[in-house]
Motif scaffolding. Structure first.
Motif, PDB file in Angstrom:
ATOM      1  N   VAL A 176       0.854  -1.197   0.000  1.00  0.00           N
ATOM      2  CA  VAL A 176       0.000   0.000   0.000  1.00  0.00           C
ATOM      3  C   VAL A 176       0.888   1.244   0.000  1.00  0.00           C
ATOM      4  O   VAL A 176       1.836   1.338   0.776  1.00  0.00           O
ATOM      5  CB  VAL A 176      -0.935   0.016   1.223  1.00  0.00           C
ATOM      6  CG1 VAL A 176      -1.663   1.356   1.324  1.00  0.00           C
ATOM      7  CG2 VAL A 176      -1.942  -1.119   1.126  1.00  0.00           C
ATOM      8  N   LEU A 177       0.558   2.180  -0.876  1.00  0.00           N
ATOM      9  CA  LEU A 177       1.310   3.436  -1.001  1.00  0.00           C
ATOM     10  C   LEU A 177       0.356   4.615  -0.824  1.00  0.00           C
ATOM     11  O   LEU A 177      -0.670   4.708  -1.501  1.00  0.00           O
ATOM     12  CB  LEU A 177       1.988   3.503  -2.376  1.00  0.00           C
ATOM     13  CG  LEU A 177       2.902   4.708  -2.647  1.00  0.00           C
ATOM     14  CD1 LEU A 177       4.061   4.738  -1.645  1.00  0.00           C
ATOM     15  CD2 LEU A 177       3.446   4.652  -4.066  1.00  0.00           C
ATOM     16  N   ASN A 178       0.699   5.527   0.104  1.00  0.00           N
ATOM     17  CA  ASN A 178      -0.143   6.702   0.353  1.00  0.00           C
ATOM     18  C   ASN A 178       0.025   7.734  -0.754  1.00  0.00           C
ATOM     19  O   ASN A 178       1.141   7.979  -1.230  1.00  0.00           O
ATOM     20  CB  ASN A 178       0.221   7.346   1.691  1.00  0.00           C
ATOM     21  CG  ASN A 178      -0.068   6.435   2.864  1.00  0.00           C
ATOM     22  OD1 ASN A 178      -0.987   5.609   2.800  1.00  0.00           O
ATOM     23  ND2 ASN A 178       0.697   6.568   3.926  1.00  0.00           N
ATOM     24  N   GLY A 179      -1.075   8.343  -1.166  1.00  0.00           N
ATOM     25  CA  GLY A 179      -1.029   9.372  -2.196  1.00  0.00           C
ATOM     26  C   GLY A 179      -2.049  10.460  -1.974  1.00  0.00           C
ATOM     27  O   GLY A 179      -2.852  10.411  -1.035  1.00  0.00           O
ATOM     28  N   GLN A 180      -2.008  11.464  -2.848  1.00  0.00           N
ATOM     29  CA  GLN A 180      -2.931  12.593  -2.793  1.00  0.00           C
ATOM     30  C   GLN A 180      -3.520  12.782  -4.190  1.00  0.00           C
ATOM     31  O   GLN A 180      -2.805  13.094  -5.136  1.00  0.00           O
ATOM     32  CB  GLN A 180      -2.200  13.871  -2.342  1.00  0.00           C
ATOM     33  CG  GLN A 180      -3.090  15.080  -2.194  1.00  0.00           C
ATOM     34  CD  GLN A 180      -3.803  15.123  -0.859  1.00  0.00           C
ATOM     35  OE1 GLN A 180      -3.405  14.436   0.084  1.00  0.00           O
ATOM     36  NE2 GLN A 180      -4.862  15.912  -0.769  1.00  0.00           N
ATOM     37  N   TRP A 181      -4.834  12.587  -4.321  1.00  0.00           N
ATOM     38  CA  TRP A 181      -5.504  12.752  -5.605  1.00  0.00           C
ATOM     39  C   TRP A 181      -5.867  14.223  -5.788  1.00  0.00           C
ATOM     40  O   TRP A 181      -6.514  14.828  -4.934  1.00  0.00           O
ATOM     41  CB  TRP A 181      -6.747  11.880  -5.625  1.00  0.00           C
ATOM     42  CG  TRP A 181      -7.663  12.094  -6.806  1.00  0.00           C
ATOM     43  CD1 TRP A 181      -8.887  12.663  -6.786  1.00  0.00           C
ATOM     44  CD2 TRP A 181      -7.415  11.715  -8.161  1.00  0.00           C
ATOM     45  NE1 TRP A 181      -9.432  12.676  -8.039  1.00  0.00           N
ATOM     46  CE2 TRP A 181      -8.545  12.098  -8.909  1.00  0.00           C
ATOM     47  CE3 TRP A 181      -6.343  11.085  -8.808  1.00  0.00           C
ATOM     48  CZ2 TRP A 181      -8.631  11.872 -10.275  1.00  0.00           C
ATOM     49  CZ3 TRP A 181      -6.439  10.871 -10.176  1.00  0.00           C
ATOM     50  CH2 TRP A 181      -7.569  11.262 -10.896  1.00  0.00           C
ATOM     51  N   ASP A 182      -5.425  14.827  -6.911  1.00  0.00           N
ATOM     52  CA  ASP A 182      -5.686  16.248  -7.133  1.00  0.00           C
ATOM     53  C   ASP A 182      -6.717  16.509  -8.226  1.00  0.00           C
ATOM     54  O   ASP A 182      -6.868  17.635  -8.701  1.00  0.00           O
ATOM     55  CB  ASP A 182      -4.377  16.986  -7.477  1.00  0.00           C
ATOM     56  CG  ASP A 182      -3.789  16.540  -8.810  1.00  0.00           C
ATOM     57  OD1 ASP A 182      -4.411  15.720  -9.497  1.00  0.00           O
ATOM     58  OD2 ASP A 182      -2.703  17.038  -9.160  1.00  0.00           O
ATOM     59  N   GLY A 183      -7.425  15.462  -8.641  1.00  0.00           N
ATOM     60  CA  GLY A 183      -8.428  15.624  -9.670  1.00  0.00           C
ATOM     61  C   GLY A 183      -7.991  15.107 -11.018  1.00  0.00           C
ATOM     62  O   GLY A 183      -8.823  14.803 -11.878  1.00  0.00           O
TER      63      GLY A 183
END
Length: 777
Positions: free
Chosen positions: A725-732
């Motif tokens: 599992v890898l943490n990320g940030q969805w920006d659209g």
């Protein structure tokens, strides 16, 4: 007087030397020199923080430089805080975290804020203000991605900046926080943010509505700064805000309703505005007594000054003397605001007149009409006696005629008309009175000269030759004018010509330092020549007691150091050694001069009394802040090293590009395949924009051991042994994982772009990742 002059010159020398040393440190770390491993870099960064704070402590306790030790102690305290910020940036470089991220500046702002609270020292206040605003700006508009916001979101972001600055201004205005620079900076930025919120071009839906609170705030400002607490400076800034609002709204209306009738109404509005201005200020001139001015010594400040360790204001200085107004009436206020209204009125009236002429004139060449109108206005302003026309209207019309005429001669491209306009401009300069008016007239004379030179030599084979020739020619003309100003003109014009020609000589010489080699090694020679000349000017003008020239030289010296961060002479590593040597040399020479300066008598006693070391006053609190800074660096280092040692190794496919960070040097931005995963694996992200935010991506190994995005992780689900599992940030539009930057030694970006195909990262159990290395396979 001679003692104080030399005293200030010595302080300037120390400040320049310390600035060079700090620049050398930043250059060294930004070079990302491969000769040091990450452990040595971290230890070196921590040692530099301790060194600067240690020097602050030493100078607070030891009288090594009588009369300057407190000043140096405080400057080294500020340098220690700057060194901490550089160290935080270095950790980002070592462990490849975000370049110039908001987190860097917010972490840096913590000790700056604490030291501001402990010392109440303006450099710390200003540093904290800048860092927090940089952090906020980069949070909303990160450098790594193009932020796309709706109108409501953009309005809210501007509102955040407006509210932060409004709160800060109220704190300073109500004297809950004593910092004049912060008071004025926050007031200006508040009005800029508020004006941005009224922008109908960008905020079509909300801009019109936001005009109401903007007008209300400006009106409240006039009431408060006149009726409740009279402040001439704030009233003037409020008038500037009103003027900016009026001009901006007129531009919006002109763009939407441009027509002959609109410009006629513009002329009528100006007539009413100027008439109302006269009647209003007749009333305003009858206002009563004023309250303490900005900079006055109030009862509260006197009580604070009686406390141990608080600096007593020096009432012998010119600034302190002028802080107490000789006349407490409203005459100055009425003049300041009246002038601003006249400037706005004349500006709108001139735009309306020019627009009306442009629309209604039935001629093929409108540029000749504009030039004729500008020449007529200039001649009228030159010929009409000063007693017959208000000075503000005169100089505003002159400025408008300069701008219009310059646009017209550029449009017409006729050298003869340009020469005619130049002669009239020079006559306007001779006719002007006052520093600002003379300076603006001189600006347009230089622009006119540049236009003529361009028209004469634009046919040269290479545009770069024309461009460089014009800059060198303007430098030469201004340098010659500076030389002959001592002998030709009478006192008033001589002083203004000297200041203006010096400014433009340094400006064009600085401009020339960016030229590529005109002849072999010319770039290096021009930069060295500039640095030597301006450094010599700083000390020469201080010695000659020419205050304005000394300030101009110091400003251009710092601008040169700032702009030449990457461009000067050699690589960052060699520049670092050179600047360090120059800094040590400057400090050594200044110390030698300081030792030869007598520090006895009344002047020395007054200097010592006005200076005190914060390290001496609050050693325990400052020590706690220093330990906190070292703890932050230690924690981040331990956390990153643990992840590198224990995290799972993952191979990813990438495609890099090559930008540059101000503090951290060269880096490549990595675009992973998993940053834009197939829609089939990420369907929930495609539904609505409101899904932006934190996500967890499940990675699975594919061909050649390269991991791919398989799906979004759902809370509670069990993973297979091979899944990570890898943490990320969805920006659209894409996912950011915080591993998009890879810092490299200076000048190696092209090689990395061509050869790097895969990235190896380390992922911890909770999904955080660090970028370990890049490879071809």
């Amino acid at each position: 007087m001679n003692f104080m002059l030399r005293f200030n010159a010595i302080r300037t020398g120390y400040l320049l030397g310390i600035s060079l040393v700090l620049a050398a440190i930043i250059y060294f770390f930004a070079s990302n020199w491969g000769g040091l491993d990450r452990t040595v870099k971290i230890v070196l960064a921590a040692a530099l923080i301790v060194l600067f704070y240690g020097l602050s402590f030493v100078f607070a306790r030891i009288r090594a430089v009588p009369g300057q030790q407190a000043f140096l102690s405080n400057i080294f305290l500020v340098a220690g805080c700057i060194a901490f910020g550089v160290s935080v940036a270095l950790l980002g470089q070592i462990y490849n975290s975000h370049a110039d991220s908001y987190g860097l500046f917010l972490i840096w702002s913590v000790p700056a804020l604490l030291l501001s609270w402990i010392t109440r020292y303006n450099p710390f206040y200003v540093l904290s203000y800048v860092l927090i605003h940089l952090g906020l700006w980069l949070y909303f508009y990160p450098t790594m991605q193009s932020a796309s916001y709706s109108e409501l979101e953009s309005l809210s972001i501007a509102g955040v900046f407006a509210l932060v600055n409004l709160g800060l201004f109220l704190f300073t205005f109500l004297r809950r926080l004593s910092s004049i620079p912060l008071k004025y900076i926050s007031f200006i930025v508040f009005h800029i943010a508020l004006l941005t919120m009224t922008n109908s071009f960008a905020l079509d839906e909300y801009g019109l509505v936001m005009n109401i609170p903007c007008i209300a705030v400006i009106a409240i400002g006039f009431y408060v700064f006149i009726k409740i607490r009279l402040s001439k400076t704030l009233l003037t800034l409020n008038a500037l805000a009103a003027s900016a609002f009026a001009v901006f709204k007129f531009i919006e209306l002109a763009e939407a309703y441009s027509s002959s009738l609109f410009f006629v109404f513009g002329l009528i509005f100006v007539a009413l505005l100027l008439t109302g201005n006269v009647w209003f200020f007749r009333y305003l001139n009858r206002l009563g007594e004023s309250s303490p001015e900005d900079g006055e010594i109030t009862d509260e400040q006197k009580r604070d000054a009686a406390k141990p360790g608080v600096e007593t204001p020096d009432m012998s200085t010119p600034a302190a003397k002028t802080a107490v107004p000789e006349e407490r009436g409203s005459e100055w206020i009425s003049k300041a605001v009246s002038r601003m209204i006249k400037v706005v009125g004349v500006l709108i009236g001139s735009i309306s007149l020019i627009g009306l002429i442009t629309i209604t004139a039935n001629v093929n060449h409108t540029e000749y009409v504009l030039l004729g109108v500008s020449l007529l206005l200039m001649l009228l302003m030159i010929v009409i006696p000063e007693s017959r026309l208000d000075s503000v209207i005169r100089y505003t019309l002159l400025t408008i005629s300069y701008i219009t005429g310059l646009a017209a001669i550029l449009w017409s491209d006729q050298t003869l008309l340009s020469v005619l306009f130049l002669f009239v401009s020079i006559a306007g300069w001779f006719r002007s009175r006052g520093k600002r008016q003379l300076f603006f007239a001189y600006v347009f004379v230089n622009l006119n000269l540049a236009t003529i030179l361009f028209q004469q030599f634009q046919e040269w084979e290479r545009w770069s030759w024309t461009y460089e020739f014009i800059i060198f020619a303007l430098f030469f003309v201004n340098a010659v004018l500076y030389g002959i100003s001592y002998f030709v003109f009478k006192a008033g014009l001589r002083e203004h010509l000297r200041d203006s020609s010096l400014f433009f000589s340094l400006l064009f010489l600085f401009w020339a330092t960016f030229f590529e080699d005109v002849f072999p090694h010319s770039y290096m020679l021009i930069n060295v020549f500039y640095f030597v000349v301006v450094t010599g000017m700083v000390f020469a003008f201080i010695r000659l007691k020419q205050k304005s020239a000394a300030i101009t030289s110091i400003v251009f010296w710092f601008i040169f150091i700032g702009f030449k961060y990457y461009d000067l002479l050699w690589t960052l590593l060699y520049k670092s050694f050179t600047l360090a040597l120059l800094g040590v040399l400057a400090l050594g020479i200044t110390w030698w001069l300081d030792r030869r300066t007598p520090h006895s008598g009344k002047a020395a006693s007054e200097a010592d009394h006005r200076s005190f070391s914060f390290m001496r006053l609050s050693p325990l609190l400052i020590a706690i802040v220093i330990v906190l800074q070292l703890g932050m660096i230690g924690y981040q280092t331990a956390r990153s090293e643990t992840l590198l040692a224990t995290g799972a190794s993952v191979k990813l496919k990438l495609a890099p590009v090559d930008p540059r960070s101000v503090l951290q040097g060269d880096y490549v931005v990595l675009n992973y395949d998993i940053s834009t995963p197939p829609p089939s694996s990420m369907n929930p992200l495609q539904e609505e924009d409101w899904n932006r935010g934190k996500v967890k991506v499940v990675l699975t190994p594919g061909d050649q051991g390269v991991y791919i995005a398989n799906r979004l992780y759902q809370e509670g689900e069990k993973l297979a042994k091979h899944e990570i599992v890898l943490n990320g940030q969805w920006d659209g539009s894409r996912i950011q994982y915080g591993i998009e930057n890879y810092f490299i030694p200076e000048g190696t970006g092209r090689t990395v772009e061509q050869n790097a195909r895969y990235a190896y990262i380390r992922v911890s159990r909770n999904g955080d990742a660090l970028l370990e290395r890049l490879a071809e396979s």
